[in-house]
Design an enzyme around this catalytic site. Structure first.
Site, short mmCIF file in Angstrom:
data_model
loop_
_atom_site.label_atom_id
_atom_site.label_comp_id
_atom_site.label_asym_id
_atom_site.label_seq_id
_atom_site.Cartn_x
_atom_site.Cartn_y
_atom_site.Cartn_z
N THR A 27 0.86 -1.19 0.00
CA THR A 27 0.00 0.00 0.00
C THR A 27 0.89 1.24 0.00
O THR A 27 2.04 1.19 0.46
CB THR A 27 -0.93 0.04 1.23
OG1 THR A 27 -1.73 1.22 1.17
CG2 THR A 27 -0.18 0.03 2.55
N ASP A 48 -8.35 -3.80 -0.08
CA ASP A 48 -9.16 -2.85 -0.81
C ASP A 48 -10.38 -2.50 0.03
O ASP A 48 -10.97 -3.38 0.68
CB ASP A 48 -9.59 -3.41 -2.18
CG ASP A 48 -9.86 -2.25 -3.12
OD1 ASP A 48 -8.89 -1.61 -3.55
OD2 ASP A 48 -11.04 -1.95 -3.38
N PHE A 70 -7.86 9.58 7.58
CA PHE A 70 -7.79 9.90 6.15
C PHE A 70 -9.16 9.72 5.51
O PHE A 70 -10.11 9.24 6.15
CB PHE A 70 -6.74 9.01 5.46
CG PHE A 70 -7.17 7.57 5.31
CD1 PHE A 70 -7.10 6.70 6.38
CD2 PHE A 70 -7.63 7.08 4.09
CE1 PHE A 70 -7.50 5.37 6.25
CE2 PHE A 70 -8.02 5.76 3.94
CZ PHE A 70 -7.96 4.90 5.04
N ASP A 118 -12.99 9.62 6.88
CA ASP A 118 -13.01 9.54 8.35
C ASP A 118 -13.79 10.68 9.01
O ASP A 118 -14.51 10.44 9.99
CB ASP A 118 -11.58 9.53 8.91
CG ASP A 118 -10.97 8.12 8.90
OD1 ASP A 118 -11.71 7.15 8.66
OD2 ASP A 118 -9.76 8.00 9.12
N ARG A 134 -11.05 -2.33 8.38
CA ARG A 134 -9.72 -2.83 7.97
C ARG A 134 -9.07 -3.60 9.11
O ARG A 134 -8.51 -4.69 8.90
CB ARG A 134 -8.85 -1.62 7.61
CG ARG A 134 -7.42 -1.91 7.23
CD ARG A 134 -6.77 -0.66 6.70
NE ARG A 134 -7.57 -0.10 5.63
CZ ARG A 134 -8.40 0.95 5.78
NH1 ARG A 134 -8.47 1.61 6.92
NH2 ARG A 134 -9.12 1.37 4.77
#
Ligand code: IMP
Length: 206
Positions: free
Chosen positions: A11, A70, A146, A149, A175
């Site tokens: 990433t 993803d 980010f 959020d 995540r």
């Protein structure tokens, strides 16, 4: 003391790396950022398919234990939009653009989803998915994190993700949940399956 297991996360997003580290710190797993290749991202409605396709390219090039993730924001009022197109929508419409689309919304329900595909020694091994339900706030709040959020409040709290410290976001994060599933699966499987030991790296499964 068992040696640390090291996973490589492909990433370019440092926030994702920090979340992954926080999610697996309790499992004696270390997360390193994998930057040797650029992830080629396909357009698809299914996050698992996107993650699996990206992983398929990477495992041809490395034997390291590597994963890709993803994710996307699925808003009920917008029939699941932006979903798999979240990254593009964030760059084009941004948070304010999405809030505009929500002005007439009768429901503010939404969910973040995440899919994580993991492989090693040239093979796909597993894919895990998780979701976090919540609501879209009418105004941005908070400065941490980010993407979307500042407008997403997960269920059972009153703070947006952007108002939470990393440790608190990790409790709710889609995540973190998907990566924790991977960690638990790996620790369990590696006890019985010798194939789960990476060939090239010096790390060792617990
Ligand atoms: P990708 O997983 O790199 O394709 O990015 C998905 C996009 O969804 C990101 O660019 C963000 O806009 C959004 N997104 C995914 N997960 C999060 C999150 O945890 N917080 C905020 N936005 C997120």
């Amino acid at each position: 003391m068992p040696r640390l297991t090291e996973f490589f996360f492909l990433t370019s997003n440092d926030h994702k790396i920090e979340e992954a580290r926080a999610a697996v710190s309790q499992y004696n797993i270390e997360i390193s950022k994998f930057e040797e290749f650029k992830k080629l991202e396909i357009q698809h409605v299914d996050l698992e398919e996107i993650a699996n396709t990206a992983l398929a390219q990477i495992i041809q090039k490395t034997d390291k234990p590597v994963f890709v993730e993803d994710s996307g924001l699925f808003i009920h009022h917008l029939n699941g939009f932006p979903g798999p197109y979240s990254s593009y929508v964030f760059e084009t419409l941004g948070v304010e653009g999405v809030l505009k689309l929500m002005e007439e919304a009768k429901t503010r329900k939404a969910e973040f989803r995440s899919s994580v595909a993991f492989g090693m020694n040239g093979k796909w091994l597993a894919t895990f998915s998780s979701a976090t339900e919540g609501t879209i706030q009418p105004k941005s709040r908070g400065t941490n994190g980010f993407g979307f959020d500042p407008i997403f409040i997960p269920m059972w709290t009153s703070k947006t993700f952007a108002e939470m410290e990393l440790k608190e976001k990790t409790v709710y994060s889609h995540r973190a949940k998907a990566i924790s599933k991977l960690a638990l699966w790996y620790l369990n499987e590696s006890k019985k399956n010798l194939d789960l030991k990476p060939k090239e790296t010096e790390t060792e499964a617990i």
